[in-house]
Design an enzyme around this catalytic site. Structure first.
Site, PDB file in Angstrom:
ATOM      1  N   ASP A  60      64.295 -56.570  28.488  1.00  0.00           N
ATOM      2  CA  ASP A  60      63.560 -55.360  28.117  1.00  0.00           C
ATOM      3  C   ASP A  60      64.543 -54.314  27.605  1.00  0.00           C
ATOM      4  O   ASP A  60      64.881 -53.372  28.314  1.00  0.00           O
ATOM      5  CB  ASP A  60      62.780 -54.835  29.329  1.00  0.00           C
ATOM      6  CG  ASP A  60      62.090 -53.513  29.037  1.00  0.00           C
ATOM      7  OD1 ASP A  60      61.971 -53.144  27.850  1.00  0.00           O
ATOM      8  OD2 ASP A  60      61.677 -52.845  30.002  1.00  0.00           O
ATOM      9  N   LYS A  62      63.885 -52.752  24.808  1.00  0.00           N
ATOM     10  CA  LYS A  62      63.046 -51.909  23.941  1.00  0.00           C
ATOM     11  C   LYS A  62      63.779 -51.625  22.631  1.00  0.00           C
ATOM     12  O   LYS A  62      63.998 -50.482  22.238  1.00  0.00           O
ATOM     13  CB  LYS A  62      62.639 -50.611  24.629  1.00  0.00           C
ATOM     14  CG  LYS A  62      61.741 -50.866  25.833  1.00  0.00           C
ATOM     15  CD  LYS A  62      61.112 -49.591  26.345  1.00  0.00           C
ATOM     16  CE  LYS A  62      60.307 -49.860  27.606  1.00  0.00           C
ATOM     17  NZ  LYS A  62      61.126 -50.250  28.778  1.00  0.00           N
ATOM     18  N   SER A 116      53.093 -46.528  29.732  1.00  0.00           N
ATOM     19  CA  SER A 116      52.282 -46.302  30.942  1.00  0.00           C
ATOM     20  C   SER A 116      52.424 -44.924  31.565  1.00  0.00           C
ATOM     21  O   SER A 116      51.576 -44.506  32.338  1.00  0.00           O
ATOM     22  CB  SER A 116      52.673 -47.342  31.995  1.00  0.00           C
ATOM     23  OG  SER A 116      54.045 -47.200  32.338  1.00  0.00           O
ATOM     24  N   VAL A 170      51.975 -50.870  37.641  1.00  0.00           N
ATOM     25  CA  VAL A 170      51.296 -51.242  38.896  1.00  0.00           C
ATOM     26  C   VAL A 170      52.141 -50.772  40.085  1.00  0.00           C
ATOM     27  O   VAL A 170      53.354 -50.921  40.091  1.00  0.00           O
ATOM     28  CB  VAL A 170      51.113 -52.780  38.960  1.00  0.00           C
ATOM     29  CG1 VAL A 170      50.700 -53.233  40.358  1.00  0.00           C
ATOM     30  CG2 VAL A 170      50.098 -53.229  37.913  1.00  0.00           C
ATOM     31  N   GLY A 171      51.498 -50.193  41.073  1.00  0.00           N
ATOM     32  CA  GLY A 171      52.213 -49.794  42.294  1.00  0.00           C
ATOM     33  C   GLY A 171      52.749 -48.385  42.173  1.00  0.00           C
ATOM     34  O   GLY A 171      51.987 -47.412  42.242  1.00  0.00           O
ATOM     35  N   GLN A 173      53.560 -46.436  39.848  1.00  0.00           N
ATOM     36  CA  GLN A 173      52.956 -45.524  38.856  1.00  0.00           C
ATOM     37  C   GLN A 173      51.438 -45.385  39.040  1.00  0.00           C
ATOM     38  O   GLN A 173      50.760 -44.733  38.236  1.00  0.00           O
ATOM     39  CB  GLN A 173      53.262 -46.003  37.432  1.00  0.00           C
ATOM     40  CG  GLN A 173      54.760 -45.980  37.099  1.00  0.00           C
ATOM     41  CD  GLN A 173      55.027 -46.488  35.690  1.00  0.00           C
ATOM     42  OE1 GLN A 173      54.414 -46.057  34.714  1.00  0.00           O
ATOM     43  NE2 GLN A 173      55.956 -47.425  35.576  1.00  0.00           N
ATOM     44  N   SER A 178      44.776 -55.931  39.935  1.00  0.00           N
ATOM     45  CA  SER A 178      43.491 -56.576  39.628  1.00  0.00           C
ATOM     46  C   SER A 178      42.786 -55.860  38.484  1.00  0.00           C
ATOM     47  O   SER A 178      42.178 -56.502  37.619  1.00  0.00           O
ATOM     48  CB  SER A 178      42.604 -56.666  40.870  1.00  0.00           C
ATOM     49  OG  SER A 178      42.605 -55.464  41.566  1.00  0.00           O
ATOM     50  N   ARG A 192      59.397 -51.160  41.441  1.00  0.00           N
ATOM     51  CA  ARG A 192      59.735 -50.571  42.745  1.00  0.00           C
ATOM     52  C   ARG A 192      58.882 -51.081  43.894  1.00  0.00           C
ATOM     53  O   ARG A 192      59.385 -51.255  45.007  1.00  0.00           O
ATOM     54  CB  ARG A 192      59.631 -49.037  42.653  1.00  0.00           C
ATOM     55  CG  ARG A 192      60.783 -48.417  41.874  1.00  0.00           C
ATOM     56  CD  ARG A 192      60.476 -47.008  41.435  1.00  0.00           C
ATOM     57  NE  ARG A 192      59.505 -46.972  40.342  1.00  0.00           N
ATOM     58  CZ  ARG A 192      59.057 -45.852  39.777  1.00  0.00           C
ATOM     59  NH1 ARG A 192      59.493 -44.683  40.204  1.00  0.00           N
ATOM     60  NH2 ARG A 192      58.191 -45.910  38.780  1.00  0.00           N
TER      61      ARG A 192
HETATM   62  O1  O7M Z   1      56.909 -50.679  38.780  1.00  0.00           O
HETATM   63  P1  O7M Z   1      57.897 -49.626  38.330  1.00  0.00           P
HETATM   64  O2  O7M Z   1      57.254 -48.361  37.946  1.00  0.00           O
HETATM   65  O3  O7M Z   1      59.029 -49.448  39.302  1.00  0.00           O
HETATM   66  O4  O7M Z   1      58.632 -50.217  37.031  1.00  0.00           O
HETATM   67  C1  O7M Z   1      57.949 -50.426  35.834  1.00  0.00           C
HETATM   68  C2  O7M Z   1      58.831 -51.164  34.872  1.00  0.00           C
HETATM   69  O5  O7M Z   1      58.103 -51.347  33.653  1.00  0.00           O
HETATM   70  C3  O7M Z   1      60.113 -50.428  34.490  1.00  0.00           C
HETATM   71  O6  O7M Z   1      61.127 -51.406  34.299  1.00  0.00           O
HETATM   72  C4  O7M Z   1      59.794 -49.755  33.178  1.00  0.00           C
HETATM   73  O7  O7M Z   1      60.919 -49.650  32.360  1.00  0.00           O
HETATM   74  C5  O7M Z   1      58.766 -50.716  32.564  1.00  0.00           C
HETATM   75  N1  O7M Z   1      57.754 -50.093  31.677  1.00  0.00           N
HETATM   76  C6  O7M Z   1      56.935 -49.092  32.136  1.00  0.00           C
HETATM   77  O8  O7M Z   1      56.966 -48.704  33.292  1.00  0.00           O
HETATM   78  N2  O7M Z   1      56.059 -48.495  31.252  1.00  0.00           N
HETATM   79  C7  O7M Z   1      55.924 -48.871  29.970  1.00  0.00           C
HETATM   80  O9  O7M Z   1      55.111 -48.322  29.238  1.00  0.00           O
HETATM   81  C8  O7M Z   1      56.713 -49.926  29.509  1.00  0.00           C
HETATM   82  C9  O7M Z   1      57.553 -50.570  30.382  1.00  0.00           C
HETATM   83  C10 O7M Z   1      58.131 -51.786  29.915  1.00  0.00           C
HETATM   84  O10 O7M Z   1      58.376 -52.744  30.605  1.00  0.00           O
HETATM   85  O11 O7M Z   1      58.254 -51.865  28.606  1.00  0.00           O
HETATM   86  C11 O7M Z   1      58.640 -53.039  28.048  1.00  0.00           C
END
Ligand code: O7M
Length: 215
Positions: A60, A62, A116, A170-171, A173, A178, A192
């Protein structure tokens, strides 16, 4: 990338040995691990190779750049064993096509649509459908859509057919696994809530169980 549990672990743990131990512990309950700059900057890119020996690795990074730079990054990830590379779609069709060509069918290219977090509404939400259409035209294999707004997952699903959707948020955020799967996601991305838990394996299993109840 296999689809058994629907759980992708976002491994933003920055201690390399802890990160590897968590992946080994939760591996029965995840389909892949997603790594981002926090772990790669602390552990080095060799972490891609090491983790690839345990499970599928989604890089990832990006990636958001001109086609030549995109190609160099994607080729490097693929040569280290990545199963997928995540790129931004806002860079346009030439950069998206460069990513797909560089992957050469050896790794999936996954394009970000709407992000997200709350700030994701400012720019990415307004162009998410356009970016999804562009991704389809350019040959992307999958898309990122927000578990924090399941109705937006459904909107992206309507555009991309049977290509994959991976949903973060998920979680920690506030999104639910589901709800994301019911809205059309193939996988949820969870960070996290799993890697910071006292018992990461138990949490990963409970998310996998939750997903199984809605498919
Ligand atoms: O569950 P978290 O919040 O601890 O982590 C979420 C992971 O998803 C974290 O690695 C972020 O960089 C990634 N992510 C998002 O949270 N939101 C997005 O819109 C996009 C990503 C992502 O994975 O983009 C590829």
């Amino acid at each position: 990338m296999k689809r058994e549990t629907g759980v992708v672990l976002a491994l933003d743990e920055t201690d390399p040995e802890k990160a590897l131990a968590i992946v080994r512990d939760v591996s029965p309950y995840i389909d892949a691990v997603k790594i981002n700059w926090p772990l790669v900057l602390s552990a080095g890119p060799d972490m891609i190779n090491r983790l690839s020996e345990v499970t599928d690795v989604i890089c990832d990074f990006k990636v958001a750049d001109i086609p030549n730079t995109v190609r160099l990054i994607v080729e490097n990830c693929v040569s280290r064993g990545a199963a997928a590379v995540i790129v931004h779609a806002f860079t346009g069709d030439d950069s998206m096509r460069a990513a797909v060509e560089a992957a050469g069918g050896k790794a999936m290219i996954i394009a970000v649509t709407e992000m997200s977090h709350p700030g994701g509404k400012m720019f990415t939400a307004k162009h998410a459908e356009e970016m999804a259409r562009l991704g389809v035209e350019c040959g992307a294999d999958g898309f990122i859509a927000p578990a924090t707004r399941p109705e937006r997952i459904a909107a992206i699903r309507a555009i991309i057919g049977d290509r994959k959707i991976l949903s973060p948020g998920v979680g920690a955020q506030g999104g639910s696994a589901s709800s994301a799967i019911k809205a059309g996601a193939d996988y949820v991305i969870v960070g996290r809530a799993i890697y910071k838990a006292d018992d990461p394996k138990a949490v990963a299993k409970s998310i996998a169980d939750e997903i199984r109840t809605v498919i």
